[in-house]
Design a protein around this motif. Sequence first.
Motif, PDB file in Angstrom:
ATOM      1  N   LYS A 270      19.629  37.496  46.205  1.00  0.00           N
ATOM      2  CA  LYS A 270      20.422  38.615  45.780  1.00  0.00           C
ATOM      3  C   LYS A 270      21.604  39.045  46.653  1.00  0.00           C
ATOM      4  CE  LYS A 270      17.822  39.594  42.364  1.00  0.00           C
ATOM      5  NZ  LYS A 270      18.154  39.613  40.831  1.00  0.00           N
ATOM      6  N   PHE A 271      22.467  39.153  46.231  1.00  0.00           N
ATOM      7  CA  PHE A 271      23.887  39.752  46.623  1.00  0.00           C
ATOM      8  C   PHE A 271      23.339  41.324  47.270  1.00  0.00           C
ATOM      9  CE2 PHE A 271      25.884  35.639  45.318  1.00  0.00           C
ATOM     10  CZ  PHE A 271      26.230  35.288  46.635  1.00  0.00           C
ATOM     11  N   TYR A 276      33.257  42.053  46.514  1.00  0.00           N
ATOM     12  CA  TYR A 276      33.622  42.107  47.982  1.00  0.00           C
ATOM     13  C   TYR A 276      35.170  41.813  48.107  1.00  0.00           C
ATOM     14  CZ  TYR A 276      28.704  41.195  49.004  1.00  0.00           C
ATOM     15  OH  TYR A 276      27.237  41.227  49.079  1.00  0.00           O
ATOM     16  N   GLN A 277      35.553  42.032  49.332  1.00  0.00           N
ATOM     17  CA  GLN A 277      37.074  41.970  49.481  1.00  0.00           C
ATOM     18  C   GLN A 277      37.343  41.563  50.729  1.00  0.00           C
ATOM     19  OE1 GLN A 277      39.038  45.751  48.690  1.00  0.00           O
ATOM     20  NE2 GLN A 277      38.886  45.526  46.639  1.00  0.00           N
ATOM     21  N   ILE A 350      31.659  33.837  43.006  1.00  0.00           N
ATOM     22  CA  ILE A 350      30.856  32.941  43.979  1.00  0.00           C
ATOM     23  C   ILE A 350      29.273  33.216  43.362  1.00  0.00           C
ATOM     24  CG2 ILE A 350      29.869  32.699  46.166  1.00  0.00           C
ATOM     25  CD1 ILE A 350      32.403  33.713  47.022  1.00  0.00           C
ATOM     26  N   SER A 351      28.515  32.092  43.307  1.00  0.00           N
ATOM     27  CA  SER A 351      27.201  32.102  43.011  1.00  0.00           C
ATOM     28  C   SER A 351      26.314  31.836  44.196  1.00  0.00           C
ATOM     29  CB  SER A 351      27.013  31.296  41.775  1.00  0.00           C
ATOM     30  OG  SER A 351      27.014  30.010  42.070  1.00  0.00           O
ATOM     31  N   ALA A 352      24.999  32.233  44.353  1.00  0.00           N
ATOM     32  CA  ALA A 352      24.127  31.668  45.148  1.00  0.00           C
ATOM     33  C   ALA A 352      22.751  31.436  44.536  1.00  0.00           C
ATOM     34  CB  ALA A 352      23.841  32.967  46.478  1.00  0.00           C
ATOM     35  N   ALA A 371      28.118  37.145  42.590  1.00  0.00           N
ATOM     36  CA  ALA A 371      29.214  38.097  43.082  1.00  0.00           C
ATOM     37  C   ALA A 371      30.646  37.732  43.039  1.00  0.00           C
ATOM     38  CB  ALA A 371      28.731  38.406  44.637  1.00  0.00           C
ATOM     39  N   THR A 372      31.628  38.844  43.121  1.00  0.00           N
ATOM     40  CA  THR A 372      33.047  38.521  42.910  1.00  0.00           C
ATOM     41  C   THR A 372      33.630  38.807  44.313  1.00  0.00           C
ATOM     42  OG1 THR A 372      33.053  38.997  40.595  1.00  0.00           O
ATOM     43  CG2 THR A 372      35.118  39.020  41.812  1.00  0.00           C
TER      44      THR A 372
END
Length: 814
Positions: A270-271, A276-277, A350-352, A371-372
Amino acid sequence: GPPVRCLIKSSPSNDHSRGGIRSRRGCWLVAVVDEEVAEEEDLEDGETEVHHRPKRGWIWNQFFVLEEHIGPDAQYVGKLHSNSDKGDGSVRYILSGEGAGSIFIINEVTGDIHATKSLDREKKSHYVLHAQAIDLNTNKPLEPESEFIIKVQDINDNAPKFPDGPFVTTVPEMAEVGTSVFQVTATDADDPTYGNSARVVYSVLHGQPYFSVDPKTGIIRTALTDMDREAREHYSVVIQAKDMAGQVGGLSGSTTVNITLTDVNDNPPKFPQKNYQVFVPESAQVGKPVGKIKANDDDIGINAEIKYSILNPEGAGMFSISTDKDTREGVIMLRKPLNYEKKKQYSLHISAENTHLDPRFSYLGSFKDDATLKITVGDVDEPPVFSMDYYIMEVYENAKVGTEVGAVTARDPDSKNSPVRYFIERREDKEVYFDIESISGVIRTTQLLDREDTPWHNITVMATEEDNPSLQSHVPVTVQVLDVNDNPPMINTEDEIIICESTRAGQVIQTITAVDKDDFANGKGFSFSFPGGVPANPNFTIKDNEDSTASIIARRRRFHRLTQELYELPVVVWDDGEPVLSSTSTLTLRVCSCQRGTRVKICQGEAFLSSAVLSTGALIAILLCVLILLAIVILFITLRRSKKEPLIISEEDIRENVVTYDDEGGGEEDTEAFDIIALRNPAAAEELKFRRDVRPECIRPWSSRRLARGRLSPSSLDIDEEMEVGEFIKQRVAEADQDTSVPPYDSLQTYAYEGQGSPAGSISSLGSAGAHSNLDYNSLDDWGPKFEKIAELYGEEVETASESTEKAESEKQT
């Protein structure tokens, strides 16, 4: 205690005596001692049959004594009694065996047995003793000695124990209820065959409701569903073992079982947040990390391994992501250079996801998360950028100094567009041919260029911003020097041209070509002719083949080497460049008597010489062989000249030399034939060296015998002469021992003394010549100065001999 059977036998008559032992159970253990026992048995027909049994001895059973007796009095065990005992005190009972007299005592009159000490069954469970009844009057046994056992009866005095505890074990999380975890086993030292003292029952004191234990087997099992390791990982379960089958009053013992839940992949990554930046300057290097992102996974080990991926093509084209094995972070790296002026922001999806999935938990959903990541490109003051990655320019050779070759252009990529200045990198090992204008970037020549010398020039141009000179960029520039027709052609024939004597008129003697240093464009065709204004050559003519070659043709039939051997033929060659250039070359033609039947034009004399002459390598090899042989010969001659005869002839290599001389002559004087001082230290030898050409001032007594030997009779010799010779030898030995200038090996000095008393005279010619020779040695004086010394010595020797003879005759007369 265990059940006891009491066998009570009685005789038919009450008058019969009876003896026995009364146990603590209240039963009589009887030994029947009747002389004859009759038993009646009723038959079917009404008759009665009488059975007679022989007399029996003592029949003993076990005695029992309770362990851990703590009463004030000794514990009663039992009683011994013989049927021979009439009660008058004439019988004495004796007890022997294990513990007799110390643990167990007996009343010798009554036969009562008591235990004086508290017994422990766990240490010793039974005792073997022997009983005997003795007549006090005769002091003889009334009965044979009998053996019996006193058994220690168990009580529950030992609690169960777990000898190997505490225990450590594991069980997978989320295991089903009833999954076996571990088995514990307790031991009880009490008697397992007697009562319930060793019957153990297991129970859980601490650890419920998570785990349970089987009361009989001690197997621990899970008792709760969905036990989550992430919620609680370690459990301490206390197991109790109680004897007496768990009844009240039983003894108990406990142990601890530490149970750890092992991990399974039951949690997806889980993110922590969805967006995110990250800020990345445009000067970031390709292949270097520019940011990190991490998804959390509550699992551990292999179940927590995560693989990251960039889903959108735009982000995947500019960036790549990999997993850090230690931190499990997604490391983002730059794949292509960033340019703030072209694109200021990138968005990465992005995927995990886990790499090892457990199908048992697929019902929980997909084990991945997204997540981006937004990457903001930062503006950086960048160096100037050239319009091309490299430049290729051209210039003609021999161009005037300052001729423009070309120009380079660069601009500031930043928004402020700072002015650019240009420079050429200088190298000390290269000559400067070009210069550049710092503002315009125009490249000019600084000296004349020669294509035949250097056709290509490589330079590096550097551009810097006027506001920030530290920012530099470089670009390679290649300058090609173009050719102009500035080199005349030359005939490509350096060797002599051979003319055979048998050459016929019109025959081609040689085909010639030309070379030109200029480029092929300025010299691709050549023309040949004789120089203008020269009379026609009666012997040769030239034919232009119009293919940049020409043929030399004979004009007459024969040539004779003896008439004229060499001919010189001037030839002019032109190129077809702009402007046309030409040169004149003189060819040398040699007349030879060529070999017949061959196309190769080689003079016979030259061919013979060339076949006879060896190659350079062969000549060098022959010369080296000759030199080596010469060196060996010189070395052999030198060794032969410098070779000396050994001082001693021996088959072994020893350092002791014996000097041998084959001189015939007089005795001990022969030792002076070889002067060994020359082998010693030169300095010491020089000091000890004697003059051989000067007679000593005095003659030792022993030396006079050399003159008189052969003339004097044995009776005229003094007896002390032998002693003088012995003293002389001892003196020589002492001098030799003390001499420090001797050679580095032993030398043998021999003194030959013939002794005295021989009736025969000396056979030495030295002595006889002095006494009996009729030669006149004075005539030697006339032979010249070379024989003057010999004449003097022989003259003195003759005179001395004469005087000795006269003296001997006068003494004889007296």
